[in-house]
Write a protein that holds these residues in place. Structure first.
Motif, PDB file in Angstrom:
ATOM      1  N   ALA A 161      79.870 131.470  60.929  1.00 14.61           N
ATOM      2  CA  ALA A 161      80.014 132.065  59.602  1.00 14.61           C
ATOM      3  C   ALA A 161      78.873 131.622  58.677  1.00 14.61           C
ATOM      4  O   ALA A 161      78.311 132.436  57.935  1.00 14.61           O
ATOM      5  CB  ALA A 161      81.364 131.666  59.004  1.00 14.61           C
ATOM      6  N   HIS A 162      78.529 130.355  58.762  1.00 13.34           N
ATOM      7  CA  HIS A 162      77.455 129.826  57.909  1.00 13.34           C
ATOM      8  C   HIS A 162      76.114 130.438  58.301  1.00 13.34           C
ATOM      9  O   HIS A 162      75.306 130.798  57.436  1.00 13.34           O
ATOM     10  CB  HIS A 162      77.421 128.304  58.043  1.00 13.34           C
ATOM     11  CG  HIS A 162      76.748 127.622  56.899  1.00 13.34           C
ATOM     12  ND1 HIS A 162      76.909 126.288  56.630  1.00 13.34           N
ATOM     13  CD2 HIS A 162      75.893 128.086  55.938  1.00 13.34           C
ATOM     14  CE1 HIS A 162      76.197 125.961  55.575  1.00 13.34           C
ATOM     15  NE2 HIS A 162      75.565 127.026  55.143  1.00 13.34           N
ATOM     16  N   LYS A 165      75.806 134.017  56.967  1.00  9.72           N
ATOM     17  CA  LYS A 165      75.492 134.035  55.537  1.00  9.72           C
ATOM     18  C   LYS A 165      74.008 133.772  55.293  1.00  9.72           C
ATOM     19  O   LYS A 165      73.360 134.469  54.503  1.00  9.72           O
ATOM     20  CB  LYS A 165      76.339 132.991  54.826  1.00  9.72           C
ATOM     21  CG  LYS A 165      76.071 132.894  53.336  1.00  9.72           C
ATOM     22  CD  LYS A 165      76.931 131.807  52.700  1.00  9.72           C
ATOM     23  CE  LYS A 165      76.607 131.669  51.216  1.00  9.72           C
ATOM     24  NZ  LYS A 165      77.422 130.578  50.581  1.00  9.72           N
ATOM     25  N   ALA A 168      71.390 136.568  56.028  1.00  6.57           N
ATOM     26  CA  ALA A 168      71.155 137.541  54.959  1.00  6.57           C
ATOM     27  C   ALA A 168      70.028 137.094  54.028  1.00  6.57           C
ATOM     28  O   ALA A 168      69.450 137.910  53.310  1.00  6.57           O
ATOM     29  CB  ALA A 168      72.443 137.747  54.164  1.00  6.57           C
ATOM     30  N   GLU A 169      69.706 135.812  54.061  1.00  7.63           N
ATOM     31  CA  GLU A 169      68.607 135.273  53.265  1.00  7.63           C
ATOM     32  C   GLU A 169      67.332 135.132  54.094  1.00  7.63           C
ATOM     33  O   GLU A 169      66.350 134.557  53.625  1.00  7.63           O
ATOM     34  CB  GLU A 169      68.999 133.917  52.684  1.00  7.63           C
ATOM     35  CG  GLU A 169      70.218 133.952  51.782  1.00  7.63           C
ATOM     36  CD  GLU A 169      70.550 132.587  51.213  1.00  7.63           C
ATOM     37  OE1 GLU A 169      69.609 131.804  50.908  1.00  7.63           O
ATOM     38  OE2 GLU A 169      71.749 132.284  51.066  1.00  7.63           O
ATOM     39  N   LYS A 247      70.069 125.021  50.665  1.00  4.72           N
ATOM     40  CA  LYS A 247      70.583 126.288  51.174  1.00  4.72           C
ATOM     41  C   LYS A 247      71.673 126.080  52.226  1.00  4.72           C
ATOM     42  O   LYS A 247      72.277 127.033  52.696  1.00  4.72           O
ATOM     43  CB  LYS A 247      69.459 127.121  51.795  1.00  4.72           C
ATOM     44  CG  LYS A 247      68.366 127.532  50.812  1.00  4.72           C
ATOM     45  CD  LYS A 247      67.271 128.319  51.518  1.00  4.72           C
ATOM     46  CE  LYS A 247      66.168 128.728  50.561  1.00  4.72           C
ATOM     47  NZ  LYS A 247      66.631 129.686  49.528  1.00  4.72           N
TER      48      LYS A 247
END
Length: 281
Positions: A161-162, A165, A168-169, A247
Motif C-alpha cells: 500500500a505504501h 502511494k 503516484a509521486e 516522503k
C-alpha cells in the motif's frame, strides 16, 4: 605465558573458547572467519593468542583502518579465559597489540566498532569488568550507542500500500540488481562514502541484500542487510538522499529488508548503532 599469532588451524579451539567465555556475542565458524581472515584489513601479526601450560588463555584481534587524519587502531575482539583472569593475561595481550599497532603508525585506538567489518559497535556496557579493565589501561568512554532488536513475528512487513502511494509521486522500489552497483556507489560517494564497503558486500550476496528507491531514473535511497555479521539478522546500512526525505521512503526500504530477514526464518533482526531512535521505534 607464550604469545603467538593465531592460525587458521586454531579456529575450532578458538571458537569453542570464545563461545564458552563470551556471553552476549556468540560466534559461528562462518562468523569467526568473517571477523578474522575475511576482513580485508586482516593482519596475522595483530591476531594473537596467549597460552599458559599449553592451553589457550586469551585472544586479542587488532585491525588498522585508514581515516582521513591517519591510521586508527581497533581492539576488534578480545577474550580471556575465566580461570585466567586477574593473572595479567589481558594486560599482556593489550600491551603487545598496542606496541604492534604503534609500529604501524597508529596513535589512537578504540574498542569495538572497526567498521566496515565489526562484531559490536563498541564495548557492551554489560561487560562491566571489561569496561573497568580498559579504563585502567587509559581508555576513555567517548560516546554511547545502541543496538535495537526487532521482533520479526510482530508484523508481516508488507509495503504494497505504501509503495502504491509513492508510485503516484514517481518513486519506484525494487531489489538491487548487479547492474545497479555503479549508480548506487555514486549515491554513496556523494552522501555516505564510509558505507561503500558494506553495501558492496550486499551486492555479493545471493540474492543481493540491497533494496533501492528510484526517482527520475536514479537511486535516491537504499537499505541493506547481511552486509556485516552475515547470518545473524544484521540490518543496515540505510540512507535516503536529502532531496527525497520526508516522503516515507526509509520506512519502505526498512520493511523490505525486515521482510527478507523474516523469510530467512529468523525470529529477530538487529539494527546496530540505531539512530535516529524515534524513526526505528
Amino acid at each position: 605465558m607464550h604469545v603467538r599469532p593465531v592460525t587458521e588451524s586454531d579456529a575450532p579451539v578458538l571458537l569453542e573458547f570464545w563461545n564458552r567465555s563470551v556471553r552476549f556475542d556468540p560466534l559461528t565458524p562462518a562468523l569467526l572467519a568473517e571477523k578474522l581472515w575475511q576482513d580485508e584489513g586482516f593482519d596475522p601479526a595483530l591476531a594473537l593468542v596467549a597460552e599458559r601450560e599449553g592451553k589457550l588463555a586469551g585472544f586479542i584481534l587488532g585491525v588498522v583502518r585508514q581515516r582521513a587524519d591517519g591510521p586508527m587502531g581497533f581492539v576488534k575482539l578480545m577474550v580471556v579465559d575465566m580461570a585466567q583472569r586477574r593473572h595479567g593475561v589481558a594486560g599482556s595481550l593489550l600491551r603487545e597489540l598496542e606496541a604492534r599497532l604503534a609500529q604501524r603508525g597508529v596513535r589512537v585506538m578504540r574498542v569495538g566498532e572497526s567498521a566496515p567489518n565489526y562484531l559490536t559497535p563498541g564495548l557492551d556496557v554489560r561487560h562491566t569488568n571489561a569496561m573497568l579493565f580498559f579504563e585502567k589501561h587509559g581508555y576513555e568512554r567517548v560516546g554511547q550507542t545502541y543496538n535495537l532488536e526487532v521482533d520479526l513475528a510482530a508484523e508481516d512487513f508488507s509495503t504494497d500500500a505504501h509503495e502504491a502511494k509513492l508510485a503516484a509521486e514517481g518513486i519506484e522500489f525494487r531489489r538491487a540488481a548487479s547492474g545497479d552497483e555503479s549508480a548506487v556507489m555514486e549515491l554513496l560517494t556523494e552522501h555516505w562514502a564510509a558505507w561503500m564497503p558494506e553495501v558492496k558486500a550486499g551486492f555479493r550476496n545471493s540474492p543481493i541484500s540491497v533494496h533501492l528507491a528510484w526517482m527520475s531514473g536514479a537511486p535516491v535511497g537504499f537499505a541493506a542487510y547481511d552486509c556485516n555479521n552475515r547470518g545473524t539478522g544484521w540490518f543496515g546500512p540505510m540512507g535516503t538522499a536529502p532531496e527525497a526525505r520526508s516522503k516515507g521512503i526509509g520506512a519502505v526500504l526498512l520493511r523490505r529488508c525486515l521482510h527478507d530477514l523474516k523469510a530467512q526464518g529468523r525470529a529477530t533482526a538487529v539494527i546496530p548503532w540505531v539512530g535516529p531512535i524515534a524513526f526505528y521505534a
